[in-house]
Write an enzyme that holds these catalytic residues in place. Structure first.
Site, PDB file in Angstrom:
ATOM      1  N   SER A  95     -41.778 -25.559 -18.487  1.00 61.24           N
ATOM      2  CA  SER A  95     -40.603 -25.137 -18.236  1.00 61.24           C
ATOM      3  C   SER A  95     -39.733 -24.029 -18.957  1.00 61.24           C
ATOM      4  CB  SER A  95     -40.107 -26.820 -17.702  1.00 61.24           C
ATOM      5  OG  SER A  95     -38.909 -26.124 -17.254  1.00 61.24           O
ATOM      6  N   ASP A 225     -44.585 -28.142  -6.941  1.00 60.38           N
ATOM      7  CA  ASP A 225     -42.699 -28.246  -7.921  1.00 60.38           C
ATOM      8  C   ASP A 225     -41.492 -28.658  -7.619  1.00 60.38           C
ATOM      9  OD1 ASP A 225     -41.359 -27.296 -10.310  1.00 60.38           O
ATOM     10  OD2 ASP A 225     -42.990 -27.122 -11.594  1.00 60.38           O
ATOM     11  N   HIS A 254     -43.736 -30.947 -11.230  1.00 56.93           N
ATOM     12  CA  HIS A 254     -43.551 -30.440 -12.666  1.00 56.93           C
ATOM     13  C   HIS A 254     -43.998 -31.112 -13.459  1.00 56.93           C
ATOM     14  CE1 HIS A 254     -40.256 -27.514 -14.235  1.00 56.93           C
ATOM     15  NE2 HIS A 254     -40.070 -28.092 -14.973  1.00 56.93           N
TER      16      HIS A 254
END
Length: 274
Positions: A95, A225, A254
């Protein structure tokens, strides 16, 4: 605690376990190095040296008011790498950590980095702009900021209980320990760092960084995601990289490094060994 002090006086916490080829882990917003515990255990038991960093303002690093941007994040990572004299390292970022890895490798990693992994990562750029029409509107991130400032504790409960791990999907079975651990990590960090970090992960344009990277990069992303939408991230990054390989995971969320650790860990191992 193991820390290194940066040029601007910030103490950056890191974990350093084992011996062998180093693998450096960069966590997502607003978490800490603890988010990588499953991967660190997996690799240290297979003969690797594993290092994970708490970003400034996050986890056990200094809760400073300033410097919450990708340039500082990358420089802080470089300070840890240089302090430990890590070479032939594989850098893995999830991320926001994927953005940090991208900038670090492009600007600081020459001669020290063997490979990199961008997992569910924010590059090339998240926010919608004329040059990135598929991005998320700025109002989405403004909403994050206002919600964080109003009630951070509840916000950090709602994210992992819902979209982060896909626990809001029909038939999903929420894992209370995983939700609580996300909340714990988030609340360890500083509110100001997390507030400013939203701009860093959403508005930073990594296009030129991606183009500069020479080493092989594995781009891993789940197509379900809900935090970093797949179509505006992984495929675009893979195309910009000189040696980019895209690996798409059908239905993965995610936080797939936690929910699907067995699959992710083995794919990471295959890439590191290749």
């Amino acid at each position: 605690m193991s820390t290194v002090t940066t040029k601007d006086g910030v103490q950056i916490f890191y974990k350093d376990w084992g011996k062998g080829q180093p693998i450096v882990f960069h966590h997502g917003w607003p978490l800490s190095a603890d988010d990588w515990d499953t991967q660190m255990m997996f690799f240290v038991l297979r003969g690797y040296r594993v290092v994970a960093i708490d970003r400034r303002g996050h986890g056990r690093s200094s809760q400073v008011a300033d410097g919450h941007d990708m340039d500082h994040y990358a420089a802080d990572a470089a300070a840890v790498v240089e302090h430990l004299d890590l070479r032939n390292a594989v850098h893995i970022g999830h991320s926001t950590g994927g953005g940090e890895v991208t900038r670090y490798v492009a600007r600081h990693g020459q001669g020290r980095v063997a490979k990199a992994v961008l997992m569910s990562a924010v590059p090339p750029i998240m926010v919608k702009t004329p040059g990135n029409p598929g991005g998320l509107p700025i109002e989405v991130f403004d909403g994050f900021r206002s919600t964080l400032a109003a009630n951070r504790a509840q916000f950090y409960r709602d994210i992992p209980a819902g979209p982060f791990y896909g626990f809001n999907r029909p038939g999903a079975k929420p894992l209370e320990g995983v939700i609580a651990n996300w909340w714990r990590q988030g609340m360890m960090g500083g509110a100001k760092a997390h507030y400013d970090g939203i701009k860093a992960f959403s508005e930073t344009d990594f296009t030129e960084d991606l183009k500069r990277i020479e080493v092989p990069v594995l781009v891993m992303h789940g197509d379900d995601d809900q935090i970093v939408p797949y179509k505006d991230s992984a495929p675009l990054s893979a195309k910009l990289l000189k040696q980019g390989t895209l690996k798409t995971y059908q239905g993965f969320p995610h936080g797939m490094l936690t929910t699907h650790a067995e699959v992710i860990n083995n794919d990471l191992l295959d890439f590191v060994r290749s």
